[in-house]
Design a protein around this motif. Structure first.
Motif, PDB file in Angstrom:
ATOM      1  N   ALA A  29       0.857  -1.183   0.000  1.00  0.00           N
ATOM      2  CA  ALA A  29       0.000   0.000   0.000  1.00  0.00           C
ATOM      3  C   ALA A  29       0.893   1.232   0.000  1.00  0.00           C
ATOM      4  O   ALA A  29       1.984   1.216   0.567  1.00  0.00           O
ATOM      5  CB  ALA A  29      -0.919  -0.001   1.221  1.00  0.00           C
ATOM      6  N   THR A  30       0.438   2.296  -0.642  1.00  0.00           N
ATOM      7  CA  THR A  30       1.226   3.516  -0.723  1.00  0.00           C
ATOM      8  C   THR A  30       0.436   4.698  -0.183  1.00  0.00           C
ATOM      9  O   THR A  30      -0.800   4.688  -0.186  1.00  0.00           O
ATOM     10  CB  THR A  30       1.645   3.811  -2.174  1.00  0.00           C
ATOM     11  N   VAL A  31       1.177   5.719   0.246  1.00  0.00           N
ATOM     12  CA  VAL A  31       0.531   6.936   0.735  1.00  0.00           C
ATOM     13  C   VAL A  31      -0.289   7.577  -0.374  1.00  0.00           C
ATOM     14  O   VAL A  31      -1.418   8.047  -0.160  1.00  0.00           O
ATOM     15  CB  VAL A  31       1.592   7.918   1.274  1.00  0.00           C
ATOM     16  N   GLU A  32       0.260   7.575  -1.593  1.00  0.00           N
ATOM     17  CA  GLU A  32      -0.422   8.212  -2.712  1.00  0.00           C
ATOM     18  C   GLU A  32      -1.758   7.538  -3.040  1.00  0.00           C
ATOM     19  O   GLU A  32      -2.762   8.197  -3.282  1.00  0.00           O
ATOM     20  CB  GLU A  32       0.475   8.192  -3.956  1.00  0.00           C
ATOM     21  N   ALA A  33      -1.757   6.201  -3.028  1.00  0.00           N
ATOM     22  CA  ALA A  33      -2.962   5.473  -3.438  1.00  0.00           C
ATOM     23  C   ALA A  33      -3.890   5.131  -2.277  1.00  0.00           C
ATOM     24  O   ALA A  33      -5.115   5.071  -2.451  1.00  0.00           O
ATOM     25  CB  ALA A  33      -2.554   4.187  -4.157  1.00  0.00           C
ATOM     26  N   ASP A  34      -3.318   4.915  -1.084  1.00  0.00           N
ATOM     27  CA  ASP A  34      -4.113   4.380   0.025  1.00  0.00           C
ATOM     28  C   ASP A  34      -4.134   5.277   1.254  1.00  0.00           C
ATOM     29  O   ASP A  34      -4.898   5.014   2.192  1.00  0.00           O
ATOM     30  CB  ASP A  34      -3.569   2.999   0.424  1.00  0.00           C
ATOM     31  N   GLY A  35      -3.274   6.261   1.294  1.00  0.00           N
ATOM     32  CA  GLY A  35      -3.209   7.140   2.466  1.00  0.00           C
ATOM     33  C   GLY A  35      -2.302   6.630   3.559  1.00  0.00           C
ATOM     34  O   GLY A  35      -2.158   7.268   4.601  1.00  0.00           O
ATOM     35  N   TYR A  36      -1.666   5.505   3.337  1.00  0.00           N
ATOM     36  CA  TYR A  36      -0.717   4.922   4.294  1.00  0.00           C
ATOM     37  C   TYR A  36       0.230   4.009   3.533  1.00  0.00           C
ATOM     38  O   TYR A  36      -0.016   3.675   2.373  1.00  0.00           O
ATOM     39  CB  TYR A  36      -1.444   4.145   5.398  1.00  0.00           C
ATOM     40  N   ARG A  37       1.294   3.618   4.203  1.00  0.00           N
ATOM     41  CA  ARG A  37       2.310   2.788   3.545  1.00  0.00           C
ATOM     42  C   ARG A  37       2.427   1.448   4.272  1.00  0.00           C
ATOM     43  O   ARG A  37       2.583   1.402   5.496  1.00  0.00           O
ATOM     44  CB  ARG A  37       3.662   3.505   3.552  1.00  0.00           C
TER      45      ARG A  37
END
Length: 220
Positions: A29-37
């Motif tokens: 998961a990424t900050v850009e796509a999911d709001g967290y990493r």
């Protein structure tokens, strides 16, 4: 107290023992796509700096999660074995008598990490491993294994593994093995090695964060 990290970085395509699962660290998961990493980590139980449990080689051996956590804080003695050639056997006479609970073998092979010759490291002879077990020593090394590893060079297949007698001698006596240490240069002869494993259910071993803890030299 001074702390020193003796652990290999866990990263994609890091060296692994020949035949072991490859290591992958990838975004889940990424900050850009999911709001967290969140990262997805895939590896074997003996990836990088790790500890072997008796169940690694012994049919009825204890698993890593069966040991009390305090077991993994070792009173350690550093043994300087640098200068030995590829696939040199470490003999009983090469090892000291000590009241420490663990011998940390500095072969110098840590500097070959990432090179095929890393797997041509010196190793414990069966007699030396049996001697360590009888004296009650756990063993750690800056090499891939306490036994010979399969060669990835032309160093000579005659010294390639013929079983794992050092593992059997140590793990059969419930003496633990820590492998793939790094950053041993400059350590004092005596220190505490903390090598706490992941609590893998039924684990035959697990990656560790290995840390040397020693008294700071006093300033005059």
């Amino acid at each position: 107290m001074a702390h020193r990290d003796l652990t290999r970085r866990v990263e994609t395509d890091m060296p692994t023992y020949p035949g072991d699962p490859p290591v992958s660290v990838a975004p889940h998961a990424t900050v850009e796509a999911d709001g967290y990493r969140v990262s997805a980590v895939e590896c074997g139980t003996h990836a990088g700096t790790h500890v072997d449990a008796p169940s690694h080689t012994e049919p009825d051996g204890r698993t890593i999660d069966e040991f009390p956590v305090g077991t993994f804080a070792f009173d350690a003695k550093l043994v300087d074995l640098r200068g030995r050639g590829p696939r040199a056997a470490i003999r009983p006479a090469d090892l000291p008598e000590t009241d420490a609970g663990m011998l940390v073998l500095r072969t110098g092979w840590a500097g070959r990490w990432g090179d095929p010759s890393y797997f041509d490291h010196p190793y414990l002879s069966a007699a030396a491993a049996e001697d360590c077990a009888e004296r009650g020593y756990h063993v750690a090394t800056d090499a891939a294994s306490v036994d010979p590893s399969p060669s990835r060079t032309d160093a000579g297949t005659a010294a390639d593994p013929d079983g794992v007698p050092a593992h059997h001698a140590l793990l059969g006596a419930e003496r633990l093995i820590v492998e793939n240490l790094t950053n041993l240069d400059g350590l004092p002869e005596r220190f505490e090695l903390r090598a706490y494993p992941l609590r893998v259910a039924g684990g035959d071993g697990a990656p560790v964060r290995a840390v040397a803890v020693a008294e700071r030299p006093r300033r005059r």
